[in-house]
Design a protein around this motif. Sequence first.
Motif, PDB file in Angstrom:
ATOM      1  N   SER A 143       0.830  -1.213   0.000  1.00  0.00           N
ATOM      2  CA  SER A 143       0.000   0.000   0.000  1.00  0.00           C
ATOM      3  C   SER A 143       0.860   1.256   0.000  1.00  0.00           C
ATOM      4  CB  SER A 143      -0.934  -0.002   1.213  1.00  0.00           C
ATOM      5  OG  SER A 143      -0.192  -0.056   2.412  1.00  0.00           O
ATOM      6  N   VAL A 144       2.094   1.140   0.492  1.00  0.00           N
ATOM      7  CA  VAL A 144       2.980   2.298   0.687  1.00  0.00           C
ATOM      8  C   VAL A 144       4.412   1.911   0.368  1.00  0.00           C
ATOM      9  CG1 VAL A 144       4.043   3.727   2.513  1.00  0.00           C
ATOM     10  CG2 VAL A 144       1.566   3.421   2.473  1.00  0.00           C
ATOM     11  N   ASN A 145       5.164   2.855  -0.197  1.00  0.00           N
ATOM     12  CA  ASN A 145       6.618   2.761  -0.239  1.00  0.00           C
ATOM     13  C   ASN A 145       7.161   4.051   0.377  1.00  0.00           C
ATOM     14  OD1 ASN A 145       9.262   1.968  -0.724  1.00  0.00           O
ATOM     15  ND2 ASN A 145       9.214   2.448  -2.909  1.00  0.00           N
ATOM     16  N   GLN A 146       7.871   3.918   1.491  1.00  0.00           N
ATOM     17  CA  GLN A 146       8.440   5.083   2.170  1.00  0.00           C
ATOM     18  C   GLN A 146       9.908   5.209   1.772  1.00  0.00           C
ATOM     19  OE1 GLN A 146       9.777   6.068   6.641  1.00  0.00           O
ATOM     20  NE2 GLN A 146       7.569   5.663   6.490  1.00  0.00           N
ATOM     21  N   ILE A 147      10.256   6.338   1.150  1.00  0.00           N
ATOM     22  CA  ILE A 147      11.618   6.539   0.662  1.00  0.00           C
ATOM     23  C   ILE A 147      12.083   7.956   0.983  1.00  0.00           C
ATOM     24  CG2 ILE A 147      11.503   4.835  -1.203  1.00  0.00           C
ATOM     25  CD1 ILE A 147      10.803   7.074  -3.153  1.00  0.00           C
ATOM     26  N   GLU A 148      13.387   8.165   0.908  1.00  0.00           N
ATOM     27  CA  GLU A 148      13.911   9.518   1.089  1.00  0.00           C
ATOM     28  C   GLU A 148      13.491  10.371  -0.110  1.00  0.00           C
ATOM     29  OE1 GLU A 148      18.086  11.978   1.800  1.00  0.00           O
ATOM     30  OE2 GLU A 148      18.033   9.790   2.110  1.00  0.00           O
ATOM     31  N   LEU A 149      12.866  11.498   0.168  1.00  0.00           N
ATOM     32  CA  LEU A 149      12.375  12.370  -0.904  1.00  0.00           C
ATOM     33  C   LEU A 149      12.454  13.832  -0.482  1.00  0.00           C
ATOM     34  CD1 LEU A 149       9.111  10.761  -2.407  1.00  0.00           C
ATOM     35  CD2 LEU A 149      11.236  11.277  -3.610  1.00  0.00           C
ATOM     36  N   HIS A 150      13.107  14.620  -1.292  1.00  0.00           N
ATOM     37  CA  HIS A 150      13.191  16.069  -1.121  1.00  0.00           C
ATOM     38  C   HIS A 150      13.739  16.622  -2.436  1.00  0.00           C
ATOM     39  CE1 HIS A 150      17.426  15.113  -0.399  1.00  0.00           C
ATOM     40  NE2 HIS A 150      17.034  14.331   0.615  1.00  0.00           N
ATOM     41  N   PRO A 151      13.824  17.919  -2.622  1.00  0.00           N
ATOM     42  CA  PRO A 151      14.252  18.431  -3.928  1.00  0.00           C
ATOM     43  C   PRO A 151      15.598  17.922  -4.420  1.00  0.00           C
ATOM     44  CG  PRO A 151      13.163  20.178  -2.733  1.00  0.00           C
ATOM     45  CD  PRO A 151      13.286  19.012  -1.774  1.00  0.00           C
ATOM     46  N   TYR A 152      16.533  17.626  -3.527  1.00  0.00           N
ATOM     47  CA  TYR A 152      17.835  17.122  -3.963  1.00  0.00           C
ATOM     48  C   TYR A 152      17.797  15.640  -4.342  1.00  0.00           C
ATOM     49  CZ  TYR A 152      19.874  21.324  -1.764  1.00  0.00           C
ATOM     50  OH  TYR A 152      20.203  22.618  -1.407  1.00  0.00           O
ATOM     51  N   CYS A 153      16.850  14.914  -3.805  1.00  0.00           N
ATOM     52  CA  CYS A 153      16.767  13.452  -3.988  1.00  0.00           C
ATOM     53  C   CYS A 153      15.326  13.093  -4.326  1.00  0.00           C
ATOM     54  CB  CYS A 153      17.222  12.747  -2.706  1.00  0.00           C
ATOM     55  SG  CYS A 153      17.051  10.947  -2.749  1.00  0.00           S
ATOM     56  N   GLN A 154      14.995  13.057  -5.621  1.00  0.00           N
ATOM     57  CA  GLN A 154      13.600  12.907  -6.041  1.00  0.00           C
ATOM     58  C   GLN A 154      13.247  11.497  -6.507  1.00  0.00           C
ATOM     59  OE1 GLN A 154      12.125  16.295  -8.375  1.00  0.00           O
ATOM     60  NE2 GLN A 154      13.767  17.567  -7.522  1.00  0.00           N
ATOM     61  N   GLN A 155      14.231  10.633  -6.694  1.00  0.00           N
ATOM     62  CA  GLN A 155      13.992   9.211  -6.990  1.00  0.00           C
ATOM     63  C   GLN A 155      12.830   9.020  -7.976  1.00  0.00           C
ATOM     64  OE1 GLN A 155      15.269   6.332  -4.189  1.00  0.00           O
ATOM     65  NE2 GLN A 155      14.836   7.668  -2.446  1.00  0.00           N
ATOM     66  N   ARG A 156      12.930   9.682  -9.092  1.00  0.00           N
ATOM     67  CA  ARG A 156      11.789   9.794 -10.012  1.00  0.00           C
ATOM     68  C   ARG A 156      11.326   8.468 -10.586  1.00  0.00           C
ATOM     69  NH1 ARG A 156      13.548  15.492 -13.009  1.00  0.00           N
ATOM     70  NH2 ARG A 156      13.199  16.799 -11.163  1.00  0.00           N
ATOM     71  N   GLU A 157      12.261   7.565 -10.867  1.00  0.00           N
ATOM     72  CA  GLU A 157      11.864   6.263 -11.422  1.00  0.00           C
ATOM     73  C   GLU A 157      10.997   5.491 -10.427  1.00  0.00           C
ATOM     74  OE1 GLU A 157      13.807   2.115 -13.214  1.00  0.00           O
ATOM     75  OE2 GLU A 157      15.060   3.540 -12.092  1.00  0.00           O
ATOM     76  N   ILE A 158      11.411   5.496  -9.163  1.00  0.00           N
ATOM     77  CA  ILE A 158      10.653   4.777  -8.131  1.00  0.00           C
ATOM     78  C   ILE A 158       9.293   5.437  -7.929  1.00  0.00           C
ATOM     79  CG2 ILE A 158      10.617   4.069  -5.709  1.00  0.00           C
ATOM     80  CD1 ILE A 158      13.709   4.126  -5.806  1.00  0.00           C
ATOM     81  N   VAL A 159       9.284   6.766  -7.855  1.00  0.00           N
ATOM     82  CA  VAL A 159       8.015   7.491  -7.654  1.00  0.00           C
ATOM     83  C   VAL A 159       7.048   7.205  -8.793  1.00  0.00           C
ATOM     84  CG1 VAL A 159       6.969   9.795  -7.607  1.00  0.00           C
ATOM     85  CG2 VAL A 159       8.984   9.318  -6.200  1.00  0.00           C
ATOM     86  N   GLU A 160       7.550   7.236 -10.020  1.00  0.00           N
ATOM     87  CA  GLU A 160       6.684   6.998 -11.175  1.00  0.00           C
ATOM     88  C   GLU A 160       6.114   5.581 -11.145  1.00  0.00           C
ATOM     89  OE1 GLU A 160       4.433   7.743 -14.409  1.00  0.00           O
ATOM     90  OE2 GLU A 160       5.580   9.194 -13.217  1.00  0.00           O
ATOM     91  N   TYR A 161       6.944   4.608 -10.798  1.00  0.00           N
ATOM     92  CA  TYR A 161       6.479   3.226 -10.700  1.00  0.00           C
ATOM     93  C   TYR A 161       5.368   3.117  -9.660  1.00  0.00           C
ATOM     94  CZ  TYR A 161       6.550  -1.838  -9.977  1.00  0.00           C
ATOM     95  OH  TYR A 161       6.184  -3.155  -9.861  1.00  0.00           O
ATOM     96  N   CYS A 162       5.587   3.709  -8.487  1.00  0.00           N
ATOM     97  CA  CYS A 162       4.593   3.633  -7.418  1.00  0.00           C
ATOM     98  C   CYS A 162       3.282   4.268  -7.853  1.00  0.00           C
ATOM     99  CB  CYS A 162       5.122   4.308  -6.154  1.00  0.00           C
ATOM    100  SG  CYS A 162       6.472   3.416  -5.349  1.00  0.00           S
ATOM    101  N   ARG A 163       3.371   5.392  -8.527  1.00  0.00           N
ATOM    102  CA  ARG A 163       2.145   6.063  -8.987  1.00  0.00           C
ATOM    103  C   ARG A 163       1.398   5.209 -10.002  1.00  0.00           C
ATOM    104  NH1 ARG A 163       4.557  12.221  -9.183  1.00  0.00           N
ATOM    105  NH2 ARG A 163       3.796  12.810  -7.116  1.00  0.00           N
ATOM    106  N   GLU A 164       2.140   4.615 -10.922  1.00  0.00           N
ATOM    107  CA  GLU A 164       1.501   3.763 -11.935  1.00  0.00           C
ATOM    108  C   GLU A 164       0.787   2.580 -11.291  1.00  0.00           C
ATOM    109  OE1 GLU A 164       4.505   2.581 -14.664  1.00  0.00           O
ATOM    110  OE2 GLU A 164       4.616   4.553 -15.663  1.00  0.00           O
ATOM    111  N   LYS A 165       1.351   2.056 -10.209  1.00  0.00           N
ATOM    112  CA  LYS A 165       0.793   0.872  -9.549  1.00  0.00           C
ATOM    113  C   LYS A 165      -0.184   1.228  -8.423  1.00  0.00           C
ATOM    114  CE  LYS A 165       3.449  -1.769 -12.064  1.00  0.00           C
ATOM    115  NZ  LYS A 165       2.902  -2.496 -13.219  1.00  0.00           N
ATOM    116  N   GLY A 166      -0.381   2.518  -8.174  1.00  0.00           N
ATOM    117  CA  GLY A 166      -1.345   2.923  -7.152  1.00  0.00           C
ATOM    118  C   GLY A 166      -0.845   2.783  -5.729  1.00  0.00           C
ATOM    119  N   MET A 167       0.470   2.954  -5.528  1.00  0.00           N
ATOM    120  CA  MET A 167       1.047   2.897  -4.182  1.00  0.00           C
ATOM    121  C   MET A 167       1.256   4.315  -3.650  1.00  0.00           C
ATOM    122  SD  MET A 167       4.033   0.038  -4.466  1.00  0.00           S
ATOM    123  CE  MET A 167       3.989  -0.663  -6.100  1.00  0.00           C
ATOM    124  N   VAL A 168       0.959   4.515  -2.384  1.00  0.00           N
ATOM    125  CA  VAL A 168       1.228   5.800  -1.740  1.00  0.00           C
ATOM    126  C   VAL A 168       2.740   5.948  -1.545  1.00  0.00           C
ATOM    127  CG1 VAL A 168       0.931   7.144   0.378  1.00  0.00           C
ATOM    128  CG2 VAL A 168      -0.995   5.859  -0.570  1.00  0.00           C
TER     129      VAL A 168
END
Length: 253
Positions: A143-168
């Motif tokens: 249901s969730v993936n908790q990762i380090e996220l801020h303007p310097y570290c945006q981990q875009r590939e992981i975020v995009e995957y989570c969004r596509e799969k409906g994960m918070v």
Amino acid sequence: MPRLGFGVYQNYATKDSVLLALQAGYRHIDTAQAYKNEAHVADAVRESGLPREEVFITTKIISKFHGYEKTVKAVDGSLEKMQLDYIDLFLIHNPHAGPALRLETYRALLHYRTLGKIRSVGVSNYGVHHLEEIREAGLEKPSVNQIELHPYCQQREIVEYCREKGMVVQAYCPVLRGQMEHPVFEELASKYGKDKAQILLRWSLQKGYVPLPKSATPSRIHSNANLYDFELTAEDIAELDALDEGWNPVGAA
């Protein structure tokens, strides 16, 4: 799940801080077995006088307890320490135990959800390949993936995957561990009459994340929750987005 959480990593006055946070309006507290303060979190929730169902509590299982039987004992241990009937969200803290053990852990957490002792199951510090491993095993998505996220570290590939799969996507270290010395942060703080942490947290909210700021300072606990009387423009967001340094702390474990 409330959109703003309160983290308690390395908080040595956890009970008092959580009580202050609950008084300031937070309704989402993020702890972990590794933080060694689960009991203090639960004590604060009880002392707050708030109904249990109004406070969303997250904890996490550390890698030394990965594996089915160890996970069963660890979940029971967290419930016992916190003296709770259920935990709202239980995360695998990291993927370091390796594929076999982390899948066993995930299955054990799903089983505890069927028992009603966990409401939701998720992961933390998972990359795309870790998430794909769950899918390939035929298990339901976290249901969730908790990762380090801020303007310097945006981990875009992981975020995009989570969004596509409906994960918070939950964001830890959303205010850069306090290292906020950048002209863009100064400029936007001045523009809105806010502090730099509020700018970073507002960015996180507007990106659709669930930020988890932490603090033991009463004034900071309050100011970090005061985020709803302003909104960053698309240009502001783009300016912050441009600060991404492209690094990925998840690794290939």
